[in-house]
Design a protein around this motif. Structure first.
Motif, PDB file in Angstrom:
ATOM      1  N   MET A   1     -42.169  67.781 -51.418  1.00  0.00           N
ATOM      2  CA  MET A   1     -40.612  68.344 -52.045  1.00  0.00           C
ATOM      3  C   MET A   1     -40.085  67.377 -52.883  1.00  0.00           C
ATOM      4  O   MET A   1     -39.383  67.762 -53.763  1.00  0.00           O
ATOM      5  N   ILE A   2     -40.278  66.087 -52.516  1.00  0.00           N
ATOM      6  CA  ILE A   2     -39.846  65.099 -53.490  1.00  0.00           C
ATOM      7  C   ILE A   2     -40.507  65.128 -54.824  1.00  0.00           C
ATOM      8  O   ILE A   2     -39.640  64.949 -55.786  1.00  0.00           O
ATOM      9  N   LEU A   3     -41.778  65.281 -54.812  1.00  0.00           N
ATOM     10  CA  LEU A   3     -42.294  65.187 -55.810  1.00  0.00           C
ATOM     11  C   LEU A   3     -41.773  66.429 -56.778  1.00  0.00           C
ATOM     12  O   LEU A   3     -41.923  66.517 -57.892  1.00  0.00           O
ATOM     13  N   ALA A   4     -41.811  67.698 -56.075  1.00  0.00           N
ATOM     14  CA  ALA A   4     -41.420  68.931 -56.900  1.00  0.00           C
ATOM     15  C   ALA A   4     -40.076  68.808 -57.484  1.00  0.00           C
ATOM     16  O   ALA A   4     -39.797  69.229 -58.508  1.00  0.00           O
ATOM     17  N   GLY A   5     -39.201  68.043 -56.766  1.00  0.00           N
ATOM     18  CA  GLY A   5     -37.688  68.011 -57.255  1.00  0.00           C
ATOM     19  C   GLY A   5     -37.872  66.878 -58.306  1.00  0.00           C
ATOM     20  O   GLY A   5     -37.050  67.125 -59.380  1.00  0.00           O
ATOM     21  N   ILE A   6     -38.677  65.948 -58.390  1.00  0.00           N
ATOM     22  CA  ILE A   6     -38.764  64.954 -59.598  1.00  0.00           C
ATOM     23  C   ILE A   6     -39.312  65.735 -60.561  1.00  0.00           C
ATOM     24  O   ILE A   6     -38.538  65.624 -61.876  1.00  0.00           O
TER      25      ILE A   6
END
Length: 80
Positions: A21-26
């Motif tokens: 999720m963090i990678l997708a947000g970035i």
């Protein structure tokens, strides 16, 4: 701060989902895709809500066991 405490627990699938999720947000911020970032924000809020709900439910269950033990005089082994 509580998210970091939750991350340190032994929840491998949950930690993997959080990292994805963090990678997708970035990535959505890098591409300036605001619709994807808003959707990511909503999913992240739901993820955090479910994590805290589970932790709170565990806390309430521990309190309930303690009250049963006090009121009924059971040992710890009898309740589990």
């Amino acid at each position: 701060m509580n998210i970091l405490k939750t991350f340190k627990k032994n929840n491998a699938p949950q930690n993997l989902l959080l990292i994805c999720m963090i990678l997708a947000g970035i990535w959505s911020l890098i591409q300036l895709n605001w619709q994807a970032f808003i959707a990511w924000g909503c999913c992240f809020v739901l993820f955090v809500m479910f994590c805290f709900q589970r932790d709170h439910s565990n806390y309430l269950m521990d309190q309930l066991r303690e009250l049963r033990r006090e009121r009924l005089g059971f040992d710890k082994e009898d309740l589990e």
